[in-house]
Write an enzyme that holds these catalytic residues in place. Structure first.
Site, PDB file in Angstrom:
ATOM      1  N   SER A   1       0.818  -1.222   0.000  1.00  0.00           N
ATOM      2  CA  SER A   1       0.000   0.000   0.000  1.00  0.00           C
ATOM      3  C   SER A   1       0.849   1.268   0.000  1.00  0.00           C
ATOM      4  O   SER A   1       1.906   1.323   0.643  1.00  0.00           O
ATOM      5  CB  SER A   1      -0.867  -0.025   1.257  1.00  0.00           C
TER       6      SER A   1
ATOM      7  N   GLU B   1       0.216   3.670   1.681  1.00  0.00           N
ATOM      8  CA  GLU B   1       0.259   4.131   3.079  1.00  0.00           C
ATOM      9  C   GLU B   1       1.603   3.798   3.729  1.00  0.00           C
ATOM     10  O   GLU B   1       2.007   4.418   4.698  1.00  0.00           O
ATOM     11  CB  GLU B   1      -0.915   3.494   3.836  1.00  0.00           C
TER      12      GLU B   1
ATOM     13  N   TYR C   1      -1.812   0.843  10.414  1.00  0.00           N
ATOM     14  CA  TYR C   1      -2.072   0.149   9.149  1.00  0.00           C
ATOM     15  C   TYR C   1      -0.816   0.175   8.276  1.00  0.00           C
ATOM     16  O   TYR C   1      -0.434  -0.842   7.689  1.00  0.00           O
ATOM     17  CB  TYR C   1      -3.240   0.819   8.416  1.00  0.00           C
TER      18      TYR C   1
END
Ligand code: GDP
Length: 370
Positions: free
Chosen positions: A145, A147, A169
């Site tokens: 990801s 992120e 996360y």
């Protein structure tokens, strides 16, 4: 009938081309899982989808394909269940999409997020290593990801950009990403990582900002809500369509070697810009319905993400097929159609700009179409 495991040694490209290939998709009933299952079925794969044991599995996204695939019950927290699934289908390709995928929730469910999203991937890789015949040469896709990049001051991020995540996360996804590298480098397992930037569609979960915006605006247009409550409007994200990421995932497992691949549009837009465009399309004056509230803010938020997918474009021939405007329009149209099917607009028709005072539902509507 299914081909059994071949002779010793990994399957050659020729063998891979001629056998009915079996794909296992974890998180098959999520947004990207549903597009991927459709794509794999269209390519002639036997598709096995992992779903968690629940009394009523949430399968609305799989409407178009669930009858053509096989669902297996397993949980990434439960190694025995993964082993059983792996032995049942002996997949040629495993797409690991299952995860606690909400960044905001990860701040309050940090331990679970690391267990499911981070260690869950490690558990899955180990299961593939132990339970699939070497001769099958099983290939794994890890859903990494954007992120993972965290707060960074670069104009854009690519496969070489340092990763300094700022959310539980992000930590968990980076842990999974590093386990993918470990299995690739230490055990020779084919694990490709797709570093996907924010991917959206009408099937996006309703607690992600894009879908929250389109779903709530549709409820406002049809008199079922009055306000759109958001947090950080300034955050900029690189948004692309989930079906384009699904295509990239498949392509990354057809590549000659397991590598990391950024899947991004190369454009960045703010949350406010997304909301403005969606509101314009729905015929709502955003300023009259938008509220900013502290409870929607995160303890830390990445201010800006913008991906550079040059490697995937030039090496895999991958490219996004849905532009930002089309994505907003597709999501807005789908939510308007769904809201109207529940409660037709009484008089003004499409594009009714005025929220109906005292509309019943709050902005946070339940998951899945009614
Ligand atoms: P993420 O990038 O994976 O966290 O995807 P999200 O769709 O959850 O959030 C994208 C951006 O929208 C983040 O910067 C959020 O802080 C911002 N945002 C602003 N308001 C909201 C909101 O009400 N819900 C969510 N989920 N995000 C919001």
């Amino acid at each position: 009938s299914q081909p059994g495991p071949g002779p010793a040694g990994a399957a050659s490209d020729d063998e891979r081309d001629h056998m009915i290939r079996r794909a296992l998709v974890t998180g098959c009933n999520g947004q990207m899982g549903s597009y991927l299952c459709e794509l794999l079925l269209a390519k002639g794969y036997n598709v096995y989808g992992l779903v968690r044991r629940t009394s009523t599995p949430n399968l609305w996204r799989l409407q178009a394909c669930v009858a053509k695939m096989t669902l297996l019950e397993a949980d990434v927290l439960d190694e025995a269940s993964l082993r059983k699934a792996m032995i049942t289908c002996h997949p040629h390709e495993v797409y690991h999409l299952a995860s606690q995928s909400h960044v905001g929730l990860s701040f309050t469910e940090a331990e679970y997020t690391v267990q499911a999203t981070g260690l869950g991937a490690a558990r899955l890789f180990e299961t593939v290593r132990r339970c699939t015949p070497l001769s099958l040469g099983t290939r794994i896709y890890q859903a990494s990801s954007s992120e993972q990049f965290g707060v960074n001051d670069q104009a854009w991020q690519d496969e070489q950009t340092p990763m300094r995540p700022v959310s539980p996360y992000g930590f968990a996804k980076l842990l999974a990403h590093q386990f993918a590298h470990l299995y690739r480098e230490s055990y020779g397992v084919f694990v490709a990582c797709g570093i996907a930037f924010n991917h959206e569609s009408p099937r996006r979960g309703e607690d992600f900002v894009t879908r929250k915006i389109t779903k709530t605006l549709a409820a406002i247009v049809t008199g079922q809500a009055t306000t759109l409550t958001l947090g950080n409007l300034a955050a900029q994200r690189d948004w692309l369509h989930a079906k384009d990421v699904a295509q990239g995932a498949w392509q990354s497992l057809q590549a000659p070697a397991p590598e990391d691949w950024v899947f991004a549009s190369g454009e960045t837009h703010s949350v406010e810009e997304f909301a403005q465009r969606a509101a314009r399309h729905a015929g709502v004056a955003l300023a009259t319905v938008l509220l900013q509230e502290a409870h929607c803010l995160r303890p830390v938020d990445i201010p800006r993400l913008c991906g550079n997918a040059t490697k995937a474009r030039t090496t895999l021939g991958w490219q996004p097929t849905v532009a930002f405007d089309e994505l907003v329009k597709e999501m807005m149209d789908a939510d308007l159609a769904e809201a109207r099917s529940r409660r037709p607009v009484p008089s003004e028709g499409p594009g009714s700009a005025n929220p109906v005072p005292g509309g019943g539902l709050s902005a946070d509507v339940p998951e899945g179409p009614a």
